[in-house]
Design a protein around this motif. Structure first.
Motif, PDB file in Angstrom:
ATOM      1  N   CYS A  13       0.824  -1.207   0.000  1.00 33.27           N
ATOM      2  CA  CYS A  13       0.000   0.000   0.000  1.00 33.27           C
ATOM      3  C   CYS A  13       0.860   1.259   0.000  1.00 33.27           C
ATOM      4  CB  CYS A  13      -0.931   0.007   1.214  1.00 33.27           C
ATOM      5  SG  CYS A  13      -2.294  -1.166   1.122  1.00 33.27           S
ATOM      6  N   ARG A  14       1.880   1.275   0.829  1.00 38.79           N
ATOM      7  CA  ARG A  14       2.749   2.461   0.915  1.00 38.79           C
ATOM      8  C   ARG A  14       3.515   2.685  -0.380  1.00 38.79           C
ATOM      9  NH1 ARG A  14       3.544   3.977   6.532  1.00 38.79           N
ATOM     10  NH2 ARG A  14       2.593   2.421   7.915  1.00 38.79           N
ATOM     11  N   GLN A  15       4.045   1.622  -0.956  1.00 39.30           N
ATOM     12  CA  GLN A  15       4.838   1.768  -2.174  1.00 39.30           C
ATOM     13  C   GLN A  15       3.976   2.160  -3.370  1.00 39.30           C
ATOM     14  OE1 GLN A  15       8.206   1.624  -2.476  1.00 39.30           O
ATOM     15  NE2 GLN A  15       8.290   1.393  -0.249  1.00 39.30           N
ATOM     16  N   GLU A  16       2.805   1.549  -3.473  1.00 37.71           N
ATOM     17  CA  GLU A  16       1.929   1.850  -4.611  1.00 37.71           C
ATOM     18  C   GLU A  16       1.395   3.278  -4.550  1.00 37.71           C
ATOM     19  OE1 GLU A  16       1.091  -0.270  -7.377  1.00 37.71           O
ATOM     20  OE2 GLU A  16       2.922  -1.101  -6.507  1.00 37.71           O
ATOM     21  N   GLY A  17       1.285   3.835  -3.364  1.00 32.10           N
ATOM     22  CA  GLY A  17       0.757   5.186  -3.230  1.00 32.10           C
ATOM     23  C   GLY A  17       1.775   6.291  -3.392  1.00 32.10           C
ATOM     24  N   LYS A  18       3.055   5.925  -3.466  1.00 33.05           N
ATOM     25  CA  LYS A  18       4.110   6.941  -3.515  1.00 33.05           C
ATOM     26  C   LYS A  18       3.998   7.868  -4.720  1.00 33.05           C
ATOM     27  CE  LYS A  18       7.975   5.223  -0.779  1.00 33.05           C
ATOM     28  NZ  LYS A  18       9.386   4.747  -0.826  1.00 33.05           N
ATOM     29  N   GLY A  19       3.571   7.361  -5.834  1.00 36.12           N
ATOM     30  CA  GLY A  19       3.496   8.182  -7.037  1.00 36.12           C
ATOM     31  C   GLY A  19       2.176   8.895  -7.224  1.00 36.12           C
ATOM     32  N   GLN A  20       1.298   8.837  -6.224  1.00 35.91           N
ATOM     33  CA  GLN A  20      -0.033   9.432  -6.343  1.00 35.91           C
ATOM     34  C   GLN A  20      -0.161  10.605  -5.376  1.00 35.91           C
ATOM     35  OE1 GLN A  20      -2.971  10.687  -7.591  1.00 35.91           O
ATOM     36  NE2 GLN A  20      -3.014   8.610  -8.474  1.00 35.91           N
ATOM     37  N   ALA A  21      -0.358  11.817  -5.918  1.00 33.05           N
ATOM     38  CA  ALA A  21      -0.421  13.018  -5.082  1.00 33.05           C
ATOM     39  C   ALA A  21      -1.766  13.185  -4.388  1.00 33.05           C
ATOM     40  CB  ALA A  21      -0.125  14.257  -5.930  1.00 33.05           C
ATOM     41  N   ASP A  22      -2.830  12.706  -5.004  1.00 28.02           N
ATOM     42  CA  ASP A  22      -4.176  12.887  -4.466  1.00 28.02           C
ATOM     43  C   ASP A  22      -4.428  11.868  -3.351  1.00 28.02           C
ATOM     44  OD1 ASP A  22      -6.848  13.159  -3.912  1.00 28.02           O
ATOM     45  OD2 ASP A  22      -7.542  12.828  -5.972  1.00 28.02           O
ATOM     46  N   PRO A  23      -4.651  12.320  -2.095  1.00 26.12           N
ATOM     47  CA  PRO A  23      -4.853  11.371  -0.998  1.00 26.12           C
ATOM     48  C   PRO A  23      -6.087  10.498  -1.170  1.00 26.12           C
ATOM     49  CG  PRO A  23      -5.355  13.603  -0.271  1.00 26.12           C
ATOM     50  CD  PRO A  23      -4.705  13.713  -1.617  1.00 26.12           C
ATOM     51  N   LEU A  24      -7.135  11.024  -1.810  1.00 26.60           N
ATOM     52  CA  LEU A  24      -8.328  10.205  -2.017  1.00 26.60           C
ATOM     53  C   LEU A  24      -8.028   9.066  -2.991  1.00 26.60           C
ATOM     54  CD1 LEU A  24     -11.267   9.637  -1.442  1.00 26.60           C
ATOM     55  CD2 LEU A  24     -11.896  11.290  -3.225  1.00 26.60           C
ATOM     56  N   GLN A  25      -7.243   9.358  -4.011  1.00 23.72           N
ATOM     57  CA  GLN A  25      -6.858   8.307  -4.944  1.00 23.72           C
ATOM     58  C   GLN A  25      -5.983   7.267  -4.250  1.00 23.72           C
ATOM     59  OE1 GLN A  25      -9.187   8.620  -7.351  1.00 23.72           O
ATOM     60  NE2 GLN A  25      -7.596   7.926  -8.755  1.00 23.72           N
TER      61      GLN A  25
ATOM     62  N   HIS B  18      -1.366   3.299   8.719  1.00 25.07           N
ATOM     63  CA  HIS B  18      -1.186   3.872   7.388  1.00 25.07           C
ATOM     64  C   HIS B  18      -2.528   4.286   6.788  1.00 25.07           C
ATOM     65  CE1 HIS B  18      -0.224   4.381   3.187  1.00 25.07           C
ATOM     66  NE2 HIS B  18      -1.078   3.426   2.886  1.00 25.07           N
ATOM     67  N   ILE B  19      -3.521   3.391   6.867  1.00 25.85           N
ATOM     68  CA  ILE B  19      -4.842   3.725   6.326  1.00 25.85           C
ATOM     69  C   ILE B  19      -5.419   4.941   7.063  1.00 25.85           C
ATOM     70  CG2 ILE B  19      -7.189   2.894   5.908  1.00 25.85           C
ATOM     71  CD1 ILE B  19      -5.073   1.484   4.224  1.00 25.85           C
ATOM     72  N   ALA B  20      -5.225   4.991   8.380  1.00 26.53           N
ATOM     73  CA  ALA B  20      -5.721   6.132   9.167  1.00 26.53           C
ATOM     74  C   ALA B  20      -5.065   7.437   8.707  1.00 26.53           C
ATOM     75  CB  ALA B  20      -5.454   5.902  10.652  1.00 26.53           C
ATOM     76  N   SER B  21      -3.777   7.385   8.397  1.00 24.27           N
ATOM     77  CA  SER B  21      -3.090   8.600   7.944  1.00 24.27           C
ATOM     78  C   SER B  21      -3.635   9.069   6.599  1.00 24.27           C
ATOM     79  CB  SER B  21      -1.583   8.352   7.847  1.00 24.27           C
ATOM     80  OG  SER B  21      -1.267   7.465   6.788  1.00 24.27           O
ATOM     81  N   GLU B  22      -4.023   8.136   5.741  1.00 18.76           N
ATOM     82  CA  GLU B  22      -4.603   8.524   4.457  1.00 18.76           C
ATOM     83  C   GLU B  22      -6.013   9.086   4.641  1.00 18.76           C
ATOM     84  OE1 GLU B  22      -2.577   8.956   2.379  1.00 18.76           O
ATOM     85  OE2 GLU B  22      -1.621   7.219   1.482  1.00 18.76           O
ATOM     86  N   VAL B  23      -6.759   8.521   5.583  1.00 18.18           N
ATOM     87  CA  VAL B  23      -8.081   9.073   5.902  1.00 18.18           C
ATOM     88  C   VAL B  23      -7.931  10.507   6.392  1.00 18.18           C
ATOM     89  CG1 VAL B  23     -10.041   8.886   7.490  1.00 18.18           C
ATOM     90  CG2 VAL B  23      -9.140   6.823   6.371  1.00 18.18           C
ATOM     91  N   LYS B  24      -6.959  10.738   7.274  1.00 15.11           N
ATOM     92  CA  LYS B  24      -6.716  12.093   7.802  1.00 15.11           C
ATOM     93  C   LYS B  24      -6.245  13.037   6.697  1.00 15.11           C
ATOM     94  CE  LYS B  24      -6.340  13.406  11.666  1.00 15.11           C
ATOM     95  NZ  LYS B  24      -7.260  14.203  12.547  1.00 15.11           N
ATOM     96  N   ALA B  25      -5.474  12.520   5.764  1.00 14.40           N
ATOM     97  CA  ALA B  25      -5.010  13.356   4.657  1.00 14.40           C
ATOM     98  C   ALA B  25      -6.179  13.816   3.792  1.00 14.40           C
ATOM     99  CB  ALA B  25      -3.994  12.592   3.807  1.00 14.40           C
ATOM    100  N   CYS B  26      -7.202  12.962   3.677  1.00 11.28           N
ATOM    101  CA  CYS B  26      -8.400  13.322   2.906  1.00 11.28           C
ATOM    102  C   CYS B  26      -9.280  14.307   3.666  1.00 11.28           C
ATOM    103  CB  CYS B  26      -9.211  12.064   2.580  1.00 11.28           C
ATOM    104  SG  CYS B  26      -8.422  10.916   1.452  1.00 11.28           S
ATOM    105  N   ALA B  27      -9.344  14.153   4.977  1.00  8.38           N
ATOM    106  CA  ALA B  27     -10.215  14.997   5.812  1.00  8.38           C
ATOM    107  C   ALA B  27      -9.483  15.276   7.128  1.00  8.38           C
ATOM    108  CB  ALA B  27     -11.546  14.307   6.068  1.00  8.38           C
ATOM    109  N   PRO B  28      -8.626  16.316   7.149  1.00  5.35           N
ATOM    110  CA  PRO B  28      -7.772  16.579   8.315  1.00  5.35           C
ATOM    111  C   PRO B  28      -8.515  16.759   9.635  1.00  5.35           C
ATOM    112  CG  PRO B  28      -7.034  17.844   6.418  1.00  5.35           C
ATOM    113  CD  PRO B  28      -8.342  17.230   6.036  1.00  5.35           C
TER     114      PRO B  28
END
Length: 223
Positions: free
Chosen positions: A83-95, A157-167
């Motif tokens: 999950c962490r590696q695949e998301g490295k190239g994606q700037a949009d947190p929702l994506q 990690h998933i929680a950090s992405e949730v927070k990135a979408c909605a701080p």
């Protein structure tokens, strides 16, 4: 082929698993434990499968629950890394979150490898037997040994992405854990307890991922 270095906690095994015998034990043990379940699985049966002795298997693992916990760690370590590696190239947190949810639902490349293991086999074992890694009276002792750390790291990690979408969101960790659990428990229900979910009609992981992505997007909007 996504392939990452996976290093489970050394306390789970009694000997170095990089030896030929250690490799045979964990490679053959995965299929046998998936086939028989933890209750039906024994080191004697594993020894017969690999053409060795029960005593030899005990030289590598203290008991079958430790072997299950080894697979449990490998799976969550790999999934967190993926999950962490695949998301490295994606700037949009929702994506990134959408991609993570798809990975939680087992939607990854067919040639992906979790160290020496096929992650699809690990996922099947975790879905069917994984709860037995921690639903026992020694769970607190195992927790102190960090047996469950890879699972916690993935949820973090998933929680950090949730927070990135909605701080300003509350309970991000709780919602992340819910997503991780549902991605696995709903697949179990789809296969074994079909009355619990409409997803049983097709048993389609794409539909499972779509359901959880929609759930996450609605949760993010309403918080």
């Amino acid at each position: 082929m996504p392939r990452y270095l996976i290093a489970p906690h050394p306390a789970l095994a009694l000997r170095d698993l990089s030896s030929p015998m250690g490799g045979r034990i964990v490679s053959e043990g995965l299929g046998l434990m998936t086939e028989l379940g933890l209750e039906g699985f024994t080191f004697k049966k594993l020894a017969e499968r690999i053409g060795s002795t029960e005593v030899t298997v005990y030289h590598y693992f203290a008991n079958k629950q430790r072997l299950l916990q080894y697979y449990y760690q490998v799976y969550w370590l790999w999934l967190d890394t993926y999950c962490r590696q695949e998301g490295k190239g994606q700037a949009d947190p929702l994506q990134r979150l959408r991609g993570d949810i798809r990975a939680l639902c087992g939607l990854w490349p067919a040639d992906a490898l979790a160290g020496r293991f096929d992650p699809k086999e690990l996922r099947m074992l975790v879905i069917n037997e994984g709860s037995k890694s921690f639903l026992h009276k020694n769970v607190d002792t195992d927790n102190k040994l960090k047996v469950f750390q890879p699972y916690k790291d993935l949820c973090g990690h998933i929680a950090s992405e949730v927070k990135a979408c909605a701080p300003r969101i509350r309970n991000a960790r709780s919602f992340a854990t819910t997503l991780v659990e549902m991605a696995h428990s709903l697949e179990f229900a789809m296969e074994h307890l079909p009355a619990l979910t409409e997803l049983s009609e097709r048993k389609d992981r794409e539909r499972l991922a779509g359901f959880l992505i929609e759930l996450a997007e609605r949760y993010l909007v309403t918080r």
